[in-house]
Design a protein around this motif. Sequence first.
Motif, PDB file in Angstrom:
ATOM      1  N   LYS A  97       0.815  -1.220   0.000  1.00  0.00           N
ATOM      2  CA  LYS A  97       0.000   0.000   0.000  1.00  0.00           C
ATOM      3  C   LYS A  97       0.849   1.271   0.000  1.00  0.00           C
ATOM      4  O   LYS A  97       0.424   2.301  -0.494  1.00  0.00           O
ATOM      5  N   GLU A  98       2.049   1.157   0.556  1.00  0.00           N
ATOM      6  CA  GLU A  98       2.923   2.347   0.609  1.00  0.00           C
ATOM      7  C   GLU A  98       3.331   2.815  -0.785  1.00  0.00           C
ATOM      8  O   GLU A  98       3.727   3.968  -0.959  1.00  0.00           O
ATOM      9  N   ARG A  99       3.238   1.914  -1.776  1.00  0.00           N
ATOM     10  CA  ARG A  99       3.679   2.295  -3.126  1.00  0.00           C
ATOM     11  C   ARG A  99       2.512   2.593  -4.067  1.00  0.00           C
ATOM     12  O   ARG A  99       2.715   2.738  -5.270  1.00  0.00           O
ATOM     13  N   PHE A 100       1.289   2.696  -3.522  1.00  0.00           N
ATOM     14  CA  PHE A 100       0.138   2.994  -4.387  1.00  0.00           C
ATOM     15  C   PHE A 100       0.305   4.341  -5.096  1.00  0.00           C
ATOM     16  O   PHE A 100      -0.070   4.495  -6.253  1.00  0.00           O
ATOM     17  N   ALA A 101       0.854   5.319  -4.372  1.00  0.00           N
ATOM     18  CA  ALA A 101       1.008   6.657  -4.985  1.00  0.00           C
ATOM     19  C   ALA A 101       1.951   6.567  -6.181  1.00  0.00           C
ATOM     20  O   ALA A 101       1.700   7.171  -7.238  1.00  0.00           O
TER      21      ALA A 101
ATOM     22  N   TYR B 234      -9.741   3.147  -5.615  1.00  0.00           N
ATOM     23  CA  TYR B 234      -9.687   4.478  -5.012  1.00  0.00           C
ATOM     24  C   TYR B 234      -8.271   5.056  -5.091  1.00  0.00           C
ATOM     25  O   TYR B 234      -8.067   6.190  -5.536  1.00  0.00           O
ATOM     26  N   HIS B 235      -7.296   4.258  -4.669  1.00  0.00           N
ATOM     27  CA  HIS B 235      -5.918   4.770  -4.613  1.00  0.00           C
ATOM     28  C   HIS B 235      -5.320   5.012  -5.994  1.00  0.00           C
ATOM     29  O   HIS B 235      -4.414   5.826  -6.148  1.00  0.00           O
ATOM     30  N   LEU B 236      -5.810   4.297  -6.995  1.00  0.00           N
ATOM     31  CA  LEU B 236      -5.291   4.513  -8.348  1.00  0.00           C
ATOM     32  C   LEU B 236      -6.123   5.559  -9.094  1.00  0.00           C
ATOM     33  O   LEU B 236      -5.883   5.836 -10.272  1.00  0.00           O
ATOM     34  N   GLY B 237      -7.108   6.104  -8.419  1.00  0.00           N
ATOM     35  CA  GLY B 237      -7.945   7.139  -9.047  1.00  0.00           C
ATOM     36  C   GLY B 237      -8.854   6.575 -10.121  1.00  0.00           C
ATOM     37  O   GLY B 237      -9.170   7.265 -11.102  1.00  0.00           O
TER      38      GLY B 237
END
Length: 143
Positions: free
Chosen positions: A50-54, A94-97
């Motif tokens: 999850k830390e690398r989703f951005a 959600y995190h990938l937009g």
Amino acid sequence: MLPFSHFDFVIIVACYMLWAVWSLSEYLVLCVFPGFQVDAVVYLVDAYDKERFAESKKELDALLSDESLANVPFLILGNKIDIPYAASEDELRYHLGLTNFTTGKGKVNLVDSNVRPLEVFMCSIVRKMGYGDGFKWMSQYIN
Ligand SMILES: Nc1nc2c(ncn2[C@@H]2O[C@H](COP(=O)(O)OP(=O)(O)OP(=O)(O)O)[C@@H](O)[C@H]2O)c(=O)[nH]1
């Protein structure tokens, strides 16, 4: 029949391995091989990391905004769902937009719609599950 020779294939694999080893952006491949015809993009995301989703989102956004890929189907695979605490599909979207941005699973006719096929499927490569549905979905958009 592959559209390139065995030698070309070895070169492509060798380049890709160097890319992976140096952790360079996959997007750079497009910059280096601008004329390369891409029929589809399979974007594999580690749903546990999850830390690398951005970072994943940034890379995906670069691919999605590339003009040469404007009509190319995108299959997003959220991998490693066999691990407890891996992100759920909704969380990954959600995190990938990608919330409200995907085009629908199953058979969805997008011909004449000018909409690029894009969908998220969760999978576990080690458990050999999930990705088959994704590739089946993607195959309907490849001639
Ligand atoms: N539990 C589990 N492990 C997996 C799965 N797919 C790959 N792996 C493991 O993940 C490890 C490889 O890590 P990856 O996340 O693919 O890639 P990486 O080398 O960490 O580097 P990045 O591409 O930068 O994330 C190997 O040990 C694989 O066995 C899966 O579906 N479930």
